[in-house]
Design a protein around this motif. Structure first.
Motif, PDB file in Angstrom:
ATOM      1  N   ALA A 104      46.321  39.769 -12.853  1.00  0.00           N
ATOM      2  CA  ALA A 104      44.939  40.121 -12.545  1.00  0.00           C
ATOM      3  C   ALA A 104      44.690  40.305 -11.050  1.00  0.00           C
ATOM      4  O   ALA A 104      43.562  40.592 -10.648  1.00  0.00           O
ATOM      5  N   VAL A 105      45.724  40.145 -10.227  1.00  0.00           N
ATOM      6  CA  VAL A 105      45.570  40.380  -8.790  1.00  0.00           C
ATOM      7  C   VAL A 105      45.552  41.893  -8.545  1.00  0.00           C
ATOM      8  O   VAL A 105      46.482  42.590  -8.935  1.00  0.00           O
ATOM      9  N   PRO A 106      44.503  42.429  -7.934  1.00  0.00           N
ATOM     10  CA  PRO A 106      44.442  43.881  -7.713  1.00  0.00           C
ATOM     11  C   PRO A 106      45.591  44.387  -6.846  1.00  0.00           C
ATOM     12  O   PRO A 106      46.143  43.652  -6.020  1.00  0.00           O
ATOM     13  N   SER A 107      45.928  45.637  -7.029  1.00  0.00           N
ATOM     14  CA  SER A 107      46.935  46.273  -6.196  1.00  0.00           C
ATOM     15  C   SER A 107      46.474  46.246  -4.746  1.00  0.00           C
ATOM     16  O   SER A 107      45.312  46.482  -4.441  1.00  0.00           O
ATOM     17  N   GLY A 108      47.387  45.947  -3.839  1.00  0.00           N
ATOM     18  CA  GLY A 108      47.038  45.940  -2.420  1.00  0.00           C
ATOM     19  C   GLY A 108      46.626  44.599  -1.874  1.00  0.00           C
ATOM     20  O   GLY A 108      46.191  44.515  -0.720  1.00  0.00           O
ATOM     21  N   LEU A 109      46.756  43.538  -2.672  1.00  0.00           N
ATOM     22  CA  LEU A 109      46.496  42.176  -2.206  1.00  0.00           C
ATOM     23  C   LEU A 109      47.798  41.391  -2.345  1.00  0.00           C
ATOM     24  O   LEU A 109      48.360  41.313  -3.442  1.00  0.00           O
ATOM     25  N   CYS A 110      48.295  40.833  -1.239  1.00  0.00           N
ATOM     26  CA  CYS A 110      49.613  40.211  -1.301  1.00  0.00           C
ATOM     27  C   CYS A 110      49.893  39.326  -0.096  1.00  0.00           C
ATOM     28  O   CYS A 110      49.132  39.301   0.882  1.00  0.00           O
ATOM     29  N   PHE A 111      51.040  38.629  -0.190  1.00  0.00           N
ATOM     30  CA  PHE A 111      51.526  37.741   0.865  1.00  0.00           C
ATOM     31  C   PHE A 111      52.901  38.215   1.320  1.00  0.00           C
ATOM     32  O   PHE A 111      53.725  38.631   0.499  1.00  0.00           O
ATOM     33  N   ARG A 112      53.147  38.122   2.617  1.00  0.00           N
ATOM     34  CA  ARG A 112      54.479  38.407   3.153  1.00  0.00           C
ATOM     35  C   ARG A 112      54.957  37.197   3.956  1.00  0.00           C
ATOM     36  O   ARG A 112      54.263  36.746   4.885  1.00  0.00           O
ATOM     37  N   CYS A 113      56.096  36.675   3.603  1.00  0.00           N
ATOM     38  CA  CYS A 113      56.727  35.567   4.315  1.00  0.00           C
ATOM     39  C   CYS A 113      57.527  36.164   5.466  1.00  0.00           C
ATOM     40  O   CYS A 113      58.568  36.790   5.247  1.00  0.00           O
ATOM     41  N   GLU A 114      57.028  36.010   6.695  1.00  0.00           N
ATOM     42  CA  GLU A 114      57.688  36.606   7.851  1.00  0.00           C
ATOM     43  C   GLU A 114      58.840  35.728   8.336  1.00  0.00           C
ATOM     44  O   GLU A 114      58.710  34.505   8.419  1.00  0.00           O
ATOM     45  N   THR A 115      59.961  36.350   8.676  1.00  0.00           N
ATOM     46  CA  THR A 115      61.134  35.627   9.163  1.00  0.00           C
ATOM     47  C   THR A 115      60.898  35.040  10.542  1.00  0.00           C
ATOM     48  O   THR A 115      61.358  33.933  10.855  1.00  0.00           O
ATOM     49  N   ASN A 116      60.154  35.759  11.383  1.00  0.00           N
ATOM     50  CA  ASN A 116      59.874  35.303  12.736  1.00  0.00           C
ATOM     51  C   ASN A 116      58.542  35.887  13.203  1.00  0.00           C
ATOM     52  O   ASN A 116      57.964  36.748  12.537  1.00  0.00           O
TER      53      ASN A 116
END
Length: 345
Positions: free
Chosen positions: A152-164
């Motif tokens: 149910a999370v709309p397209s274009g909503l997200c999390f990115r785990c950054e390496t640095n």
């Protein structure tokens, strides 16, 4: 390290210019438990928010009574004609003893603001793309704080785990690759980049609806990126708005401080420990026809000739005191503001 950061920032700037994306920073205006869209007139509102934009933000911003460009005296955004307000929930870390601490925000690459968010207004990815700027009183919401399902999370909503902190290597377009709809489940060396993207089609009539969603829609065919056509019910193409929020989770990377079962320890300010409740609110407040000029002139980045830009320091200095006076969690809290253990899920 500094050279890598500079290269990454320059690369981001070149990408923005090539795609004609307006990308600019807005410093933290306030962190407060008010919400003029979902809980108008209510003090305090249900949960804590982090807010950027014009300093006339308050508990009641009725379209007929409130005009941000005339009631605001400053904006925390670097484009000085933008008195819009943009807000999302805050993220908190929960320690083994059950106490909470707010995860701070930092500026994105290449921007000189303090905390806050990066805002994008995207005309389109085709040279001929045209959009209609929002009308006075326009507001909308994307996502749902009550949602606990990935589907149910709309397209274009997200999390990115950054390496640095240099975001190197670059992870590609938002919400692609290893990006997730849920909170990251491992320590992230560069914190999180959280993306919130709004629908890009409007019904052409209503500046708002009771659910703050029904007057906007996604393309009927294809995507915004591919130039997909809007549905007949929402025929007007509007700029695609996207937020990027950089949450600096590094101080919480020691897994010895995480729950004994190894589960991820982060919560949205509304008690969600899945991440699926990700959402964002928008209230239009550009002065006059400034936004339409920016779109027609294919503005990119955070310095565009048709628009007035203020110094970063002036944007940083635009802040607003809390209306709901309470601890925001820069020190440890027993519970999330306005919440208790029965509301965490």
């Amino acid at each position: 390290m500094m050279l890598k950061a500079l290269v990454s920032a320059l690369a981001a700037g070149q990408l923005v210019a090539a795609q004609e994306l307006m990308r600019f920073g807005c410093s933290q205006l306030t962190i407060d438990r008010i919400d003029p869209l979902v809980n108008p007139g209510q003090l305090p509102s249900q949960h804590m928010h982090q807010v950027i934009g014009g300093n006339s933000f308050n508990i009641s911003m009725r379209p007929g009574d409130h005009d941000p460009p005339t009631t605001s005296t400053c904006t925390s955004c670097t484009y000085s004609e933008d008195f819009s307000n943009y807000w999302t929930g805050n993220v908190y870390f929960r320690a083994k003893n059950g106490s909470f601490k707010r995860v701070p925000q930092v500026a994105n690459l290449g921007l000189g603001v303090k905390g806050g968010m990066t805002v994008y207004y995207i005309r389109g990815y085709q040279a001929s793309a045209k959009v209609t700027a929002f009308k006075p009183g326009f507001r909308m919401l994307v996502g749902d704080p009550g949602n606990r399902k990935a589907s149910a999370v709309p397209s274009g909503l997200c999390f990115r785990c950054e390496t640095n902190m240099q975001q190197n290597p670059f992870g590609g377009a938002p919400c692609t690759g290893a990006d997730t709809k849920a909170f990251p489940t491992k320590p992230c060396g560069g914190g999180w980049r959280v993306t919130v993207t709004f629908p890009s089609c409007w019904d052409g009539k209503n500046t708002d609806t009771p659910d703050h969603k029904a007057h906007v829609a996604y393309p009927a065919t294809g995507t915004f990126e591919s130039g997909g056509a809007c549905p007949s019910t929402h025929p007007v193409k509007i700029p695609q708005i996207m937020y990027e929020i950089m949450f600096d989770t590094r101080q919480f990377n020691n897994k010895e401080d995480w729950p004994a079962d190894g589960s991820q320890p982060f919560y949205w300010s509304f008690g969600d420990k899945t991440g699926y409740g990700i959402h964002g609110d928008y209230l239009f407040g550009w002065k006059g026809d400034a936004l339409q000029k920016a779109m027609d002139n294919k503005c990119s980045g955070d310095n565009c000739k048709p628009l007035q830009r203020q110094a970063d320091a002036k944007a940083v200095s635009c802040t607003k005191g809390q209306m709901a006076h309470e601890d925001i969690g820069d020190d440890w809290l027993k519970d999330l503001p306005g919440m208790d253990a029965s509301m965490y899920n």
